[in-house]
Design a protein around this motif. Structure first.
Motif, PDB file in Angstrom:
ATOM      1  N   ILE A   1     -18.594  25.189 -72.496  1.00  0.00           N
ATOM      2  CA  ILE A   1     -19.142  23.973 -73.093  1.00  0.00           C
ATOM      3  C   ILE A   1     -19.091  22.871 -72.049  1.00  0.00           C
ATOM      4  O   ILE A   1     -18.127  22.752 -71.288  1.00  0.00           O
ATOM      5  CB  ILE A   1     -18.368  23.552 -74.366  1.00  0.00           C
ATOM      6  N   LEU A   2     -20.161  22.085 -71.999  1.00  0.00           N
ATOM      7  CA  LEU A   2     -20.258  20.990 -71.045  1.00  0.00           C
ATOM      8  C   LEU A   2     -20.253  19.692 -71.849  1.00  0.00           C
ATOM      9  O   LEU A   2     -21.101  19.495 -72.729  1.00  0.00           O
ATOM     10  CB  LEU A   2     -21.539  21.130 -70.218  1.00  0.00           C
ATOM     11  N   ILE A   3     -19.277  18.836 -71.563  1.00  0.00           N
ATOM     12  CA  ILE A   3     -19.070  17.610 -72.338  1.00  0.00           C
ATOM     13  C   ILE A   3     -19.413  16.404 -71.484  1.00  0.00           C
ATOM     14  O   ILE A   3     -19.048  16.330 -70.301  1.00  0.00           O
ATOM     15  CB  ILE A   3     -17.600  17.514 -72.816  1.00  0.00           C
ATOM     16  N   ASN A   4     -20.087  15.441 -72.082  1.00  0.00           N
ATOM     17  CA  ASN A   4     -20.421  14.183 -71.408  1.00  0.00           C
ATOM     18  C   ASN A   4     -19.182  13.290 -71.424  1.00  0.00           C
ATOM     19  O   ASN A   4     -18.748  12.823 -72.472  1.00  0.00           O
ATOM     20  CB  ASN A   4     -21.578  13.499 -72.141  1.00  0.00           C
ATOM     21  N   ILE A   5     -18.591  13.050 -70.258  1.00  0.00           N
ATOM     22  CA  ILE A   5     -17.379  12.229 -70.175  1.00  0.00           C
ATOM     23  C   ILE A   5     -17.662  10.931 -69.409  1.00  0.00           C
ATOM     24  O   ILE A   5     -16.733  10.303 -68.887  1.00  0.00           O
ATOM     25  CB  ILE A   5     -16.231  13.003 -69.508  1.00  0.00           C
ATOM     26  N   THR A   6     -18.940  10.525 -69.355  1.00  0.00           N
ATOM     27  CA  THR A   6     -19.304   9.315 -68.610  1.00  0.00           C
ATOM     28  C   THR A   6     -18.557   8.105 -69.142  1.00  0.00           C
ATOM     29  O   THR A   6     -18.008   7.293 -68.373  1.00  0.00           O
ATOM     30  CB  THR A   6     -20.820   9.085 -68.705  1.00  0.00           C
ATOM     31  N   GLU A   7     -18.520   7.949 -70.451  1.00  0.00           N
ATOM     32  CA  GLU A   7     -17.860   6.793 -71.049  1.00  0.00           C
ATOM     33  C   GLU A   7     -16.382   6.773 -70.712  1.00  0.00           C
ATOM     34  O   GLU A   7     -15.799   5.719 -70.422  1.00  0.00           O
ATOM     35  CB  GLU A   7     -18.060   6.838 -72.570  1.00  0.00           C
ATOM     36  N   ARG A   8     -15.751   7.946 -70.755  1.00  0.00           N
ATOM     37  CA  ARG A   8     -14.332   8.016 -70.408  1.00  0.00           C
ATOM     38  C   ARG A   8     -14.102   7.623 -68.961  1.00  0.00           C
ATOM     39  O   ARG A   8     -13.151   6.901 -68.636  1.00  0.00           O
ATOM     40  CB  ARG A   8     -13.823   9.442 -70.638  1.00  0.00           C
ATOM     41  N   LYS A   9     -14.971   8.079 -68.062  1.00  0.00           N
ATOM     42  CA  LYS A   9     -14.837   7.750 -66.652  1.00  0.00           C
ATOM     43  C   LYS A   9     -14.988   6.241 -66.429  1.00  0.00           C
ATOM     44  O   LYS A   9     -14.279   5.649 -65.616  1.00  0.00           O
ATOM     45  CB  LYS A   9     -15.878   8.514 -65.830  1.00  0.00           C
ATOM     46  N   LEU A  10     -15.926   5.621 -67.160  1.00  0.00           N
ATOM     47  CA  LEU A  10     -16.103   4.174 -67.045  1.00  0.00           C
ATOM     48  C   LEU A  10     -14.860   3.449 -67.546  1.00  0.00           C
ATOM     49  O   LEU A  10     -14.450   2.426 -66.993  1.00  0.00           O
ATOM     50  CB  LEU A  10     -17.344   3.735 -67.833  1.00  0.00           C
ATOM     51  N   ALA A  11     -14.273   3.977 -68.645  1.00  0.00           N
ATOM     52  CA  ALA A  11     -13.050   3.371 -69.179  1.00  0.00           C
ATOM     53  C   ALA A  11     -11.913   3.466 -68.164  1.00  0.00           C
ATOM     54  O   ALA A  11     -11.140   2.521 -67.990  1.00  0.00           O
ATOM     55  CB  ALA A  11     -12.660   4.064 -70.486  1.00  0.00           C
ATOM     56  N   GLU A  12     -11.803   4.617 -67.514  1.00  0.00           N
ATOM     57  CA  GLU A  12     -10.763   4.779 -66.502  1.00  0.00           C
ATOM     58  C   GLU A  12     -10.975   3.797 -65.353  1.00  0.00           C
ATOM     59  O   GLU A  12     -10.021   3.203 -64.835  1.00  0.00           O
ATOM     60  CB  GLU A  12     -10.763   6.216 -65.992  1.00  0.00           C
ATOM     61  N   GLU A  13     -12.234   3.622 -64.951  1.00  0.00           N
ATOM     62  CA  GLU A  13     -12.534   2.674 -63.873  1.00  0.00           C
ATOM     63  C   GLU A  13     -12.208   1.254 -64.308  1.00  0.00           C
ATOM     64  O   GLU A  13     -11.688   0.443 -63.526  1.00  0.00           O
ATOM     65  CB  GLU A  13     -14.011   2.790 -63.494  1.00  0.00           C
ATOM     66  N   SER A  14     -12.506   0.938 -65.578  1.00  0.00           N
ATOM     67  CA  SER A  14     -12.191  -0.388 -66.103  1.00  0.00           C
ATOM     68  C   SER A  14     -10.700  -0.647 -66.086  1.00  0.00           C
ATOM     69  O   SER A  14     -10.242  -1.745 -65.761  1.00  0.00           O
ATOM     70  CB  SER A  14     -12.740  -0.508 -67.531  1.00  0.00           C
ATOM     71  N   LEU A  15      -9.934   0.390 -66.421  1.00  0.00           N
ATOM     72  CA  LEU A  15      -8.475   0.236 -66.399  1.00  0.00           C
ATOM     73  C   LEU A  15      -7.976  -0.040 -64.985  1.00  0.00           C
ATOM     74  O   LEU A  15      -7.083  -0.869 -64.779  1.00  0.00           O
ATOM     75  CB  LEU A  15      -7.819   1.510 -66.946  1.00  0.00           C
ATOM     76  N   ARG A  16      -8.538   0.654 -64.031  1.00  0.00           N
ATOM     77  CA  ARG A  16      -8.131   0.416 -62.635  1.00  0.00           C
ATOM     78  C   ARG A  16      -8.464  -1.008 -62.195  1.00  0.00           C
ATOM     79  O   ARG A  16      -7.670  -1.673 -61.519  1.00  0.00           O
ATOM     80  CB  ARG A  16      -8.802   1.439 -61.720  1.00  0.00           C
ATOM     81  N   ASN A  17      -9.666  -1.493 -62.595  1.00  0.00           N
ATOM     82  CA  ASN A  17     -10.049  -2.865 -62.246  1.00  0.00           C
ATOM     83  C   ASN A  17      -9.109  -3.878 -62.878  1.00  0.00           C
ATOM     84  O   ASN A  17      -8.769  -4.904 -62.278  1.00  0.00           O
ATOM     85  CB  ASN A  17     -11.490  -3.131 -62.688  1.00  0.00           C
ATOM     86  N   GLU A  18      -8.719  -3.565 -64.115  1.00  0.00           N
ATOM     87  CA  GLU A  18      -7.812  -4.485 -64.812  1.00  0.00           C
ATOM     88  C   GLU A  18      -6.488  -4.611 -64.081  1.00  0.00           C
ATOM     89  O   GLU A  18      -5.916  -5.700 -63.966  1.00  0.00           O
ATOM     90  CB  GLU A  18      -7.581  -3.977 -66.238  1.00  0.00           C
ATOM     91  N   LYS A  19      -6.010  -3.482 -63.576  1.00  0.00           N
ATOM     92  CA  LYS A  19      -4.757  -3.523 -62.831  1.00  0.00           C
ATOM     93  C   LYS A  19      -4.891  -4.403 -61.589  1.00  0.00           C
ATOM     94  O   LYS A  19      -3.989  -5.182 -61.268  1.00  0.00           O
ATOM     95  CB  LYS A  19      -4.353  -2.106 -62.426  1.00  0.00           C
ATOM     96  N   GLU A  20      -6.008  -4.256 -60.902  1.00  0.00           N
ATOM     97  CA  GLU A  20      -6.226  -5.043 -59.687  1.00  0.00           C
ATOM     98  C   GLU A  20      -6.289  -6.537 -60.002  1.00  0.00           C
ATOM     99  O   GLU A  20      -5.730  -7.372 -59.273  1.00  0.00           O
ATOM    100  CB  GLU A  20      -7.509  -4.582 -59.005  1.00  0.00           C
ATOM    101  N   LYS A  21      -6.975  -6.900 -61.093  1.00  0.00           N
ATOM    102  CA  LYS A  21      -7.081  -8.316 -61.450  1.00  0.00           C
ATOM    103  C   LYS A  21      -5.736  -8.881 -61.898  1.00  0.00           C
ATOM    104  O   LYS A  21      -5.422 -10.045 -61.623  1.00  0.00           O
ATOM    105  CB  LYS A  21      -8.108  -8.479 -62.563  1.00  0.00           C
TER     106      LYS A  21
END
Length: 864
Positions: A494-514
């Protein structure tokens, strides 16, 4: 049961080939079925001549009646082995003597006679009986020793063959009964004496077997026969006889017995049903216990059945042709067939059979393995594939199957076009996936898939794929490898679309930096408020100096006035210092934010409760119109500071009869508005309201004073959360403050070694508007916690490598993660297990198998 011991037909070939043994086999009617070369040489009858002759007719005519009477008596008395000596008339006119042992075949198809040539022994016995001179013993030929003993005088003479049997040089010692007894094995001496005495007393022939220990120390088995001669008064005068070394024969018999026992043990202990059938007639001649279990019949019913009778009537003819072809070609059979149980059921079996000869006659031995469980598994696999395709067609994912031999997709679900823009038929083109993986991920992904598939290992991987419109989608591929004979033949996944999760992970990283950047703002406002602290202390010092230097006494009224003024200045200074310290601590980074999800309505309700007494005192109404379940993400303590500061200011600048209202503006789900009908704020003041370098403090409607630091502090808090405070106001009409937080989707960590459980929980998270990350064991789980700091952990207890107990211990013992709520997933309902995790700090339980009505309420409790 036949009184004679039985011998399995499957051993006849081995018996026939043993050197020195003569073998004669009959059918159940006593007709000759087979003779070996030894019997042909001894009897003078070849197989062609002997076949079909009754066994008694092969014996010398003078011995037939005697032997037949002995045979019938043996059967009647239940003798273990039928033994008899008789003669053959050879074609050249000579006579040969044989000693024979007969046994019934186990298959009840005839009898087996095993004989040895005793012609020389008989000749010696005849010579002894006919001779009156002892010297005639010395010339006895062959390997048979002759002896003559007088029980009266004790004199014993024997020929040179006896010396050889005893391991002595001829004439090296004088024979005596004591010498013989000393050479007999100690275990046989008493038996030997008893048999000799019994023969003398009862006047019966001596016929015994015993072991001797030769002069050279070797142990041998001997067979001795003798006859007592009596004088005219009936007293024993002489005992004459022969002795023969039968060690080789005994070892052959022992080997035969061990071989037969091993064969029977092997067949009996075999895990499969075993049938032995005569290939010429198709009649079953033997089987094991597993065969009885397989078709539900006892062995006595199975033996005698035709081989085709094991199978359903409608298939018997077909199977008969299969086995006929096997006999003609000699090739082994290996295929799936069915057998018929006694109760009418058909049982699928895997048959392995081969043809071999026993005494020149072909037999088929078949091994039947019950494959009902295998067939059920295959049927279940087919059903599961149908359910799999039905499931994936309706799920928000791409289900697929891939043939390794053609390197092509054979099935792709309909969601493929919706998610990627490519229809399923496009996916089935050779090399499709590799061509559409993002160039930066292509080599890594393809190499990973190839290696994992080659090792027959289920696997999963994340990579980017280029969509038909040129966009990029993040994919998570979960792959099962289907093998046959240890080689991969099919992939299913099964192939799952995890684009939204990846964006959320990136957002979390940005939040840490800010957040790190915010911490660098330190103490920039301290110098701006230093003069605000000078004023009250200057006033206090002035009054104290006045009181100290006053030449005349001050009145009590004057002193009280000074004290009250100093007290007012001191309280104001203390309040200012507290606000400065709080503000400074926040900006210096000593205050560590701990954001979490909470209900905005409940937070506002708590704030209103703290200020209700002040509002009531001024006759002001406070209304909470925040909808229950309003999800906010912030540090609850700091957010409460903001709400309290804004509500305190609203109360401060309202008059009796005014109203303060909390609400959520339309389509602004993370904004809390505080509206009042107070005095309002001028435009000039609003411009500098949130600046810490310009003081905008104003007295309230009851002359309440402030430091001017509250709103700048609130703005700093909101900026640290990547939010803001804005205000709208009109003089005389009131103000509205908007507190806006960024939208943050909750992140849940799903920890379970079962991929199916993780997938089900993912679906639940999507329904709750919750993002998720996964871990298959405890070690991976702690890595994900450190990297992404999830808002909730759903944790399986029993996992390989590192289990849920270890993860729970690490989470709750670390101050940076101890506040993360943990919901335990377990199928273990034992009270001791629950008590253990409660002591370790677990926040809730969900039983397995997981169900939405149990999971969703518990997740909502922690993530609103």
């Amino acid at each position: 049961m036949n009184p004679l011991d039985s011998v399995s037909s499957s051993l006849l070939s081995a018996i026939t080939g043993i050197p020195g043994l003569c073998v004669f086999r009959t059918d159940i009617d006593g007709k000759c079925a087979h003779v070996n070369d030894g019997w042909t040489k001894m009897s003078g009858l070849a197989l062609e001549e002997a076949k079909g002759i009754d066994w008694i007719e092969t014996i010398h005519i003078d011995d037939r009646k005697r032997v037949l009477d002995e045979w019938n008596r043996a059967l009647k008395e239940g003798v273990t082995h039928f033994k008899s000596d008789f003669r053959f008339s050879l074609p050249d006119g000579t006579v040969s003597w044989v000693a024979t042992v007969a046994t019934a075949l186990e298959e009840k198809t005839g009898y087996l006679f095993v004989a040895s040539d005793i012609t020389a022994r008989k000749q010696a016995e005849d010579e002894l009986r006919s001779s009156s001179e002892r010297c005639k013993f010395a010339t006895a030929a062959g390997e048979v020793g002759a002896w003559d003993w007088s029980p009266v005088t004790g004199d014993l003479v024997w020929n040179d063959e006896v010396y050889r049997i005893m391991g002595l040089k001829p004439q090296s010692v004088t024979p005596s009964y004591d010498l013989l007894i000393n050479l007999i094995h100690p275990d046989y001496r008493e038996y030997h004496n008893e048999e000799v005495n019994d023969s003398i007393k009862k006047k019966k022939p001596l016929d015994i077997e015993y072991a001797i220990i030769r002069a050279d120390g070797k142990e041998r088995m001997c067979h001795a026969i003798g006859k007592v001669l009596y004088d005219g008064q009936g007293e024993p005068a002489r005992m004459m006889g022969t002795i023969q070394d039968i060690t080789e024969r005994k070892e052959s018999e022992k080997a035969l017995l061990e071989s037969e026992n091993k064969y029977r043990l092997l067949v009996k202990s075999a895990g499969d049903a075993i049938f032995l059938a005569d290939a010429t007639t198709g009649v079953i001649t033997d089987c094991n216990e597993k065969a009885e279990e397989l078709i539900g019949r006892p062995k006595n019913e199975i033996i005698g059945m035709r081989q085709t009778g094991l199978h359903p009537a409608e298939l018997a003819e077909h199977y008969g042709q299969v086995f006929k072809s096997q006999i003609e070609t000699g090739k082994d059979i290996a295929e799936d067939l069915v057998v018929l149980h006694k109760d009418g059921r058909t049982i699928p079996v895997d048959i392995r059979s081969g043809v071999f000869e026993i005494g020149g006659r072909p037999y088929i031995q078949g091994s039947f393995r019950d494959i009902r469980e295998k067939k059920k598994a295959e049927e279940a696999l087919v059903n599961s594939e149908e359910r799999y395709r039905t499931l994936v067609e309706g799920a928000n994912l791409i289900g697929w199957e891939y043939d390794t031999s053609s390197d092509q997709f054979t099935f792709v679900s309909g969601k493929a076009e919706e998610m990627t823009g490519y229809p399923p038929e496009e996916w089935k083109k050779k090399g499709f996936l590799a061509e559409h993986i993002h160039p930066d991920d292509r080599d890594t992904a393809v190499n990973f898939f190839v290696n994992a598939t080659g090792n027959c290992e289920d696997h999963e991987f994340e990579y980017r794929m280029i969509k038909a419109d040129g966009g990029i989608i993040w994919c998570r591929d979960i792959v099962q490898v289907v093998t046959k004979d240890g080689k991969p033949v099919k992939l299913r996944g099964i192939l799952i679309n995890i684009t939204e999760r990846k964006l959320a992970e990136e957002s979390l990283r940005n939040e840490k930096e800010k957040a790190v950047a915010v911490k660098k703002e330190k103490e920039k406002y301290v110098s701006l408020i230093a003069h605000d602290l000078k004023a009250p202390f200057t006033s206090i010092i002035g009054f104290l100096e006045l009181m100290e230097n006053q030449e005349t006494d001050l009145s009590s009224r004057q002193i009280r006035g000074m004290i009250q003024e100093m007290k007012s200045n001191a309280v104001g200074a203390v309040n200012a210092i507290n606000e400065i310290l709080h503000f400074s601590r926040f900006q210096s980074g000593d205050f560590h934010m701990q954001p979490q999800f909470f209900d905005g309505s409940m937070s506002v309700a708590s704030t209103i409760a703290n200020y209700s007494f002040l509002a009531q005192g001024k006759g002001i109404e406070i209304i909470n119109d925040i909808p229950e379940g309003t999800r906010l993400y912030a540090d609850k303590t700091l957010f409460r500071e903001v709400m309290q500061n804004l509500l305190g200011n609203a109360v401060k600048f309202c008059n009796r009869g005014d109203r303060i209202r909390f609400y959520v503006p339309e389509d602004q789900y993370t904004t809390i508005a505080i509206e009042d009908t107070g005095v309002g704020i001028s435009g000039d003041t609003i411009a500098n309201l949130f600046r810490s370098d310009i003081r905008t403090t104003t007295a309230g409607t009851n002359n309440e004073v402030g430091t001017g630091l509250g709103l700048p502090f609130c703005q700093e808090i909101m900026l640290a959360h990547e939010g803001e405070i804005t205000v709208e106001s009109k003089i005389g009409e009131g103000s509205v403050f908007y507190v806006t937080l960024p939208f943050v989707r909750p992140l849940a960590l799903i920890v379970d070694d079962d991929k199916i459980v993780r997938y089900i929980l993912q679906r639940y998270m999507q329904n709750l508007n919750v993002s998720f990350i996964e871990a298959a064991d405890g070690i991976e789980a702690m890595e994900k916690v450190r990297d992404f700091k999830p808002d909730l952990v759903l944790l399986d207890i029993f996992m390989p490598t590192s289990d849920g107990f270890q993860v729970l211990k690490e989470l709750k013992s670390n101050s940076s993660t101890s506040n993360i709520p943990v919901i335990v997933l377990t199928s273990d309902n034992r009270i001791e297990t629950r008590e253990k995790v409660v002591r370790m700090g677990v926040d809730d339980f969900v039983g397995k198998p997981v169900r939405d009505e149990e999971v969703i309420p518990r997740v909502r409790k922690f993530l609103i």
